[in-house]
Design a protein around this motif. Structure first.
Motif, mmCIF file in Angstrom:
data_model
loop_
_atom_site.group_PDB
_atom_site.id
_atom_site.type_symbol
_atom_site.label_atom_id
_atom_site.label_comp_id
_atom_site.label_asym_id
_atom_site.label_seq_id
_atom_site.Cartn_x
_atom_site.Cartn_y
_atom_site.Cartn_z
ATOM 1 N N ARG A 39 47.562 30.645 40.264
ATOM 2 C CA ARG A 39 47.066 29.363 40.775
ATOM 3 C C ARG A 39 47.267 29.264 42.282
ATOM 4 N N THR A 40 46.553 28.333 42.886
ATOM 5 C CA THR A 40 46.744 28.029 44.298
ATOM 6 C C THR A 40 48.232 27.764 44.534
ATOM 7 N N GLY A 41 48.774 28.335 45.598
ATOM 8 C CA GLY A 41 50.190 28.153 45.927
ATOM 9 C C GLY A 41 51.076 29.279 45.417
ATOM 10 N N GLU A 42 50.572 30.081 44.470
ATOM 11 C CA GLU A 42 51.326 31.238 44.003
ATOM 12 C C GLU A 42 50.951 32.448 44.858
ATOM 13 N N ILE A 43 51.763 33.476 44.802
ATOM 14 C CA ILE A 43 51.505 34.680 45.587
ATOM 15 C C ILE A 43 50.708 35.673 44.745
ATOM 16 N N CYS A 44 49.666 36.220 45.335
ATOM 17 C CA CYS A 44 48.854 37.253 44.683
ATOM 18 C C CYS A 44 49.619 38.572 44.792
ATOM 19 N N ARG A 45 50.067 39.103 43.677
ATOM 20 C CA ARG A 45 50.912 40.294 43.684
ATOM 21 C C ARG A 45 50.222 41.554 43.163
ATOM 22 N N HIS A 46 48.941 41.437 42.803
ATOM 23 C CA HIS A 46 48.249 42.569 42.179
ATOM 24 C C HIS A 46 46.846 42.792 42.746
ATOM 25 N N LYS A 47 46.440 44.059 42.774
ATOM 26 C CA LYS A 47 45.022 44.406 42.864
ATOM 27 C C LYS A 47 44.519 44.310 41.438
ATOM 28 N N VAL A 48 43.305 43.811 41.254
ATOM 29 C CA VAL A 48 42.788 43.558 39.915
ATOM 30 C C VAL A 48 41.411 44.191 39.766
ATOM 31 N N PHE A 49 41.237 44.906 38.650
ATOM 32 C CA PHE A 49 39.934 45.438 38.275
ATOM 33 C C PHE A 49 39.527 44.754 36.977
ATOM 34 N N VAL A 50 38.314 44.211 36.946
ATOM 35 C CA VAL A 50 37.819 43.504 35.761
ATOM 36 C C VAL A 50 37.105 44.514 34.864
ATOM 37 N N LEU A 51 37.712 44.793 33.717
ATOM 38 C CA LEU A 51 37.096 45.682 32.732
ATOM 39 C C LEU A 51 35.976 44.964 31.992
ATOM 40 N N LYS A 52 36.280 43.779 31.512
ATOM 41 C CA LYS A 52 35.318 42.957 30.773
ATOM 42 C C LYS A 52 35.576 41.504 31.116
#
Length: 192
Positions: A39-52
């Motif tokens: 959510r907004t205000g949290e830290i993005c800690r991952h690179k993300v790949f969308v499988l589906k």
């Protein structure tokens, strides 16, 4: 037999050993419809790949208006760049529009991969350049195009998403009201 993700990497020219290393550090995660990756205000800690599935990156103003910055369908990468790079609270959140299956890499793991796998570094640089070009096009369209032109550009750019998205999300992405989007779509149908 190659997994779908491994086939994706192979299609983009990465060798088998590199593919095995990259896949080996990924974590699978499933999001239900309307569930948040963060959510907004949290830290993005991952690179993300969308499988589906389908994700959206968005911000909500204090008065409750949602501004969608990006849609991420299957076979796309996503993250909040500033939050991820600087490890600061995000100005946007990422949530699932549909049931989604993801692969995630923690920042230290992905940084290790970039250092150890030169082909991944080249591929990542190409993705970044493409995203910069798309973002620049989107900004110019948002600043100078009419609602009709914005919608036509969306239809050209994301033809497969029209049937998967509620109109309110398309309007939010285009930066126009739902009423205006309905008018534009109605006028387009009349011309057809």
């Amino acid at each position: 037999m190659l997994t779908e993700f491994e086939a994706y990497l192979q299609m983009h020219g990465l060798p088998g050993e590199a593919i095995h290393r990259i896949s080996g550090l990924a974590t699978r995660r499933t999001l239900r419809r309307n569930e948040f990756l963060f959510r907004t205000g949290e830290i993005c800690r991952h690179k993300v790949f969308v499988l589906k599935g389908l994700l959206r990156t968005y911000n909500t103003t204090p008065d409750g208006n949602e501004h969608i910055l990006q849609f991420s369908p299957e076979h796309s990468w996503t993250l909040d760049v500033e939050s991820y790079d600087r490890q600061v609270p995000s100005l946007a959140g990422i949530g699932a529009i549909e049931h989604s299956e993801l692969l995630l890499w923690h920042k230290p793991d992905f940084n290790t991969l970039l250092a150890e796998v030169p082909q991944l570094k080249i591929f990542a640089d190409q993705l970044i350049a493409r995203n910069v070009h798309q973002s620049r096009h989107r900004i110019l369209t948002a600043l100078s195009a009419t609602p009709e032109e914005k919608y036509e550009d969306f239809v050209r750019t994301f033809p497969g998403l029209l049937s998967r998205l509620p109109l309110r999300m398309i309007a939010s992405y285009l930066g126009i009201s739902l009423k205006t989007l309905n008018r534009v779509r109605h006028a387009q149908l009349q011309r057809s």
